[in-house]
Design a protein around this motif. Sequence first.
Motif, PDB file in Angstrom:
ATOM      1  N   HIS A   1     -24.304 -88.293  14.121  1.00 14.43           N
ATOM      2  CA  HIS A   1     -23.725 -88.270  12.777  1.00 14.43           C
ATOM      3  C   HIS A   1     -22.097 -87.788  12.912  1.00 14.43           C
ATOM      4  N   PRO A   2     -21.134 -88.619  13.700  1.00 15.28           N
ATOM      5  CA  PRO A   2     -19.762 -88.176  13.933  1.00 15.28           C
ATOM      6  C   PRO A   2     -19.155 -87.470  12.643  1.00 15.28           C
ATOM      7  N   ALA A   3     -19.222 -88.284  11.629  1.00 18.79           N
ATOM      8  CA  ALA A   3     -18.588 -87.550  10.336  1.00 18.79           C
ATOM      9  C   ALA A   3     -19.104 -86.328   9.801  1.00 18.79           C
ATOM     10  N   ARG A   4     -20.440 -86.316   9.988  1.00 18.20           N
ATOM     11  CA  ARG A   4     -21.034 -84.881   9.778  1.00 18.20           C
ATOM     12  C   ARG A   4     -20.820 -83.784  10.870  1.00 18.20           C
ATOM     13  N   THR A   5     -20.241 -84.384  11.781  1.00 22.34           N
ATOM     14  CA  THR A   5     -20.011 -83.380  13.035  1.00 22.34           C
ATOM     15  C   THR A   5     -18.571 -82.688  13.032  1.00 22.34           C
ATOM     16  N   VAL A   6     -17.791 -83.603  12.912  1.00 21.55           N
ATOM     17  CA  VAL A   6     -16.014 -83.359  12.885  1.00 21.55           C
ATOM     18  C   VAL A   6     -15.458 -84.064  11.909  1.00 21.55           C
ATOM     19  N   GLY A   7     -14.697 -83.131  11.047  1.00 13.86           N
ATOM     20  CA  GLY A   7     -13.638 -83.776  10.323  1.00 13.86           C
ATOM     21  C   GLY A   7     -12.200 -83.527  10.729  1.00 13.86           C
ATOM     22  N   ALA A   8     -11.170 -84.501  10.941  1.00 13.00           N
ATOM     23  CA  ALA A   8      -9.997 -84.260  11.597  1.00 13.00           C
ATOM     24  C   ALA A   8      -8.939 -84.845  10.896  1.00 13.00           C
TER      25      ALA A   8
ATOM     26  N   ALA B   1     -11.078 -85.675   5.617  1.00  7.46           N
ATOM     27  CA  ALA B   1     -11.851 -85.015   6.641  1.00  7.46           C
ATOM     28  C   ALA B   1     -13.005 -84.384   6.186  1.00  7.46           C
ATOM     29  N   LEU B   2     -13.038 -83.873   5.002  1.00  9.20           N
ATOM     30  CA  LEU B   2     -14.262 -83.441   4.384  1.00  9.20           C
ATOM     31  C   LEU B   2     -15.242 -84.206   3.820  1.00  9.20           C
ATOM     32  N   LEU B   3     -15.181 -85.596   3.730  1.00  7.37           N
ATOM     33  CA  LEU B   3     -16.111 -86.350   2.979  1.00  7.37           C
ATOM     34  C   LEU B   3     -17.435 -86.037   3.428  1.00  7.37           C
ATOM     35  N   GLY B   4     -17.640 -86.069   4.969  1.00  7.57           N
ATOM     36  CA  GLY B   4     -18.881 -86.023   5.517  1.00  7.57           C
ATOM     37  C   GLY B   4     -19.428 -84.676   5.791  1.00  7.57           C
ATOM     38  N   ASP B   5     -18.936 -83.765   5.018  1.00  4.00           N
ATOM     39  CA  ASP B   5     -19.297 -82.349   4.985  1.00  4.00           C
ATOM     40  C   ASP B   5     -19.561 -81.831   6.310  1.00  4.00           C
ATOM     41  N   PRO B   6     -18.584 -81.623   7.218  1.00  4.12           N
ATOM     42  CA  PRO B   6     -18.711 -81.520   8.563  1.00  4.12           C
ATOM     43  C   PRO B   6     -18.835 -80.018   9.061  1.00  4.12           C
ATOM     44  N   GLU B   7     -19.187 -79.995  10.351  1.00  5.37           N
ATOM     45  CA  GLU B   7     -19.222 -78.530  10.879  1.00  5.37           C
ATOM     46  C   GLU B   7     -18.295 -77.830  11.215  1.00  5.37           C
ATOM     47  N   ILE B   8     -17.328 -79.019  11.759  1.00  3.20           N
ATOM     48  CA  ILE B   8     -16.011 -78.560  12.471  1.00  3.20           C
ATOM     49  C   ILE B   8     -14.990 -79.387  11.891  1.00  3.20           C
ATOM     50  N   LEU B   9     -13.895 -78.578  11.511  1.00  4.99           N
ATOM     51  CA  LEU B   9     -12.642 -79.301  11.217  1.00  4.99           C
ATOM     52  C   LEU B   9     -11.676 -78.969  12.466  1.00  4.99           C
ATOM     53  N   VAL B  10     -11.172 -80.216  12.495  1.00  3.95           N
ATOM     54  CA  VAL B  10      -9.984 -80.294  13.570  1.00  3.95           C
ATOM     55  C   VAL B  10      -8.675 -80.645  12.896  1.00  3.95           C
ATOM     56  N   LEU B  11      -7.464 -79.662  12.747  1.00  3.80           N
ATOM     57  CA  LEU B  11      -6.189 -80.168  11.713  1.00  3.80           C
ATOM     58  C   LEU B  11      -5.180 -79.827  12.600  1.00  3.80           C
TER      59      LEU B  11
ATOM     60  N   GLU C   1     -20.506 -98.462  15.141  1.00  4.06           N
ATOM     61  CA  GLU C   1     -21.533 -98.028  14.002  1.00  4.06           C
ATOM     62  C   GLU C   1     -21.240 -96.645  13.676  1.00  4.06           C
ATOM     63  N   HIS C   2     -20.736 -95.909  14.522  1.00  2.00           N
ATOM     64  CA  HIS C   2     -20.563 -94.287  13.898  1.00  2.00           C
ATOM     65  C   HIS C   2     -19.228 -93.919  13.969  1.00  2.00           C
ATOM     66  N   PRO C   3     -18.189 -94.479  13.185  1.00  2.00           N
ATOM     67  CA  PRO C   3     -16.778 -94.155  13.019  1.00  2.00           C
ATOM     68  C   PRO C   3     -16.921 -92.580  12.559  1.00  2.00           C
ATOM     69  N   VAL C   4     -15.790 -91.808  12.545  1.00  2.00           N
ATOM     70  CA  VAL C   4     -15.475 -90.537  12.070  1.00  2.00           C
ATOM     71  C   VAL C   4     -14.125 -90.691  11.211  1.00  2.00           C
ATOM     72  N   ALA C   5     -14.340 -89.962  10.059  1.00  2.00           N
ATOM     73  CA  ALA C   5     -13.321 -89.941   8.886  1.00  2.00           C
ATOM     74  C   ALA C   5     -12.015 -89.004   9.727  1.00  2.00           C
ATOM     75  N   SER C   6     -11.074 -89.643  10.218  1.00  2.00           N
ATOM     76  CA  SER C   6     -10.177 -88.922  10.795  1.00  2.00           C
ATOM     77  C   SER C   6      -8.712 -88.359   9.908  1.00  2.00           C
ATOM     78  N   GLY C   7      -8.981 -88.984   8.773  1.00  2.00           N
ATOM     79  CA  GLY C   7      -7.685 -88.887   7.852  1.00  2.00           C
ATOM     80  C   GLY C   7      -6.414 -89.384   8.361  1.00  2.00           C
TER      81      GLY C   7
ATOM     82  N   ILE D   1     -13.140 -95.923   0.640  1.00  3.16           N
ATOM     83  CA  ILE D   1     -13.131 -96.713   1.852  1.00  3.16           C
ATOM     84  C   ILE D   1     -13.976 -96.089   2.843  1.00  3.16           C
ATOM     85  N   TYR D   2     -13.674 -94.764   3.126  1.00  2.78           N
ATOM     86  CA  TYR D   2     -14.158 -93.992   4.143  1.00  2.78           C
ATOM     87  C   TYR D   2     -15.688 -93.625   3.510  1.00  2.78           C
ATOM     88  N   THR D   3     -16.081 -93.428   2.329  1.00  2.60           N
ATOM     89  CA  THR D   3     -17.515 -92.911   1.907  1.00  2.60           C
ATOM     90  C   THR D   3     -18.283 -94.128   2.397  1.00  2.60           C
ATOM     91  N   ALA D   4     -17.930 -95.530   2.281  1.00  6.03           N
ATOM     92  CA  ALA D   4     -18.515 -96.661   2.393  1.00  6.03           C
ATOM     93  C   ALA D   4     -18.756 -96.741   4.023  1.00  6.03           C
TER      94      ALA D   4
END
Length: 390
Positions: free
Chosen positions: A107-114, A178-188, A4-10, A133-136
Amino acid sequence: MTPEHPVASGTGCLAQPAHEVTNGQGDFAQMTSYPGAALEAQALTKQFGTVRAVSELSFVVPRGTVTGFLGPNGSGKTTTLRMLLGLVAPTSGVGLVNGSPFRAATHPARTVGAVLDSLSLHPKRTAAHHLQIYTAAIGVPDSRALDVLNLVGLGDAADRAAGGFSLGMRQRLTLATALLGDPEILVLDEPANGLDPEGIAWLRDFLKGFAASGRTVLVSSHILREIEQTVDNLVIVSAGALMYQGSIAQLRSTRPSRVLVAASDPAKLALALASNGINDTQLLPDGRIGVAGVDEAAIARIAVGAAVTVFGTTSEHVDLEQVFLSMTAGQYAAAPVRQDPYGPPPGHQPGYGPPAGYQQGYGPPPGYQQGHGAPPPNYGPPQNWNGGPR
């Protein structure tokens, strides 16, 4: 983290954690978080059959910084990033995000965008459709899709199919994901691949601004020069093991810069420098003297006191790329390169000699006689020829 808590990984799919992280004995590993760390690797190890991709790797990514994760291709960088994000289960060790395994994020997507892959975008989907698709999935409004497209410079391409994008545009689209969730951390993972110089300059400014706002970036690359002007700290790995962790300044200090001095009497200047406690000097083949650990003004002052004329000085700074290569050179050792790596063809003799039977010069063919010689029998002028024009 649950489904129920996926992360937008790009990557074009929803990133889900692989398994619970254990200490290799089937028990939960004891986790001690490093204060002020956004990301931590604690003795991470990953074995694929007989291949150990990552070996006892530990490092810390401080909050509010851009940290470069460097190593040759095949050194375990992507595997490490996937273990940090729970996408690959480590054989042993733990990866922590904000002091806990990533699966524990509310809130994974608000924690990390990858951004781990730019090759799995659906070629028929438009950029906007891909993001929606990811916003939903992560629970943000569809309007956020256009916001991040504008942020990465793809606002005008929102309705274009991703199949027609250049590699650089695909990289920007995965970053937007990766930026959709306005994350604290970016992993690129290798985000500069395919970007032109303007795109690389934009990415550099974007990542610096992102970190300046108190957020954190971990960016991997196999080319130090590509990220040297962007990062605050470096983690260098080779063959899955840690080679270096620290700041750019600390790495540079391992190979101090020096001043190259052209002087009227280099030997006398070296003695004068030594008498002032400056012993790191070297006489160069071109007659100049290399001096480390002191600035040009101090050298000039000592030269004046020693009655040595200084004709000119040049600052020589350490090439960090060479330092990086020296740390990782042993991962894929190859045979020494020969001057002529392909060698001559079979039966070839050294030099450009003529083929067998060839005679030097442009001599006549066999049977040819030098000069005009006698005419053949019965040779003569045509009948009725009177010696004049016909």
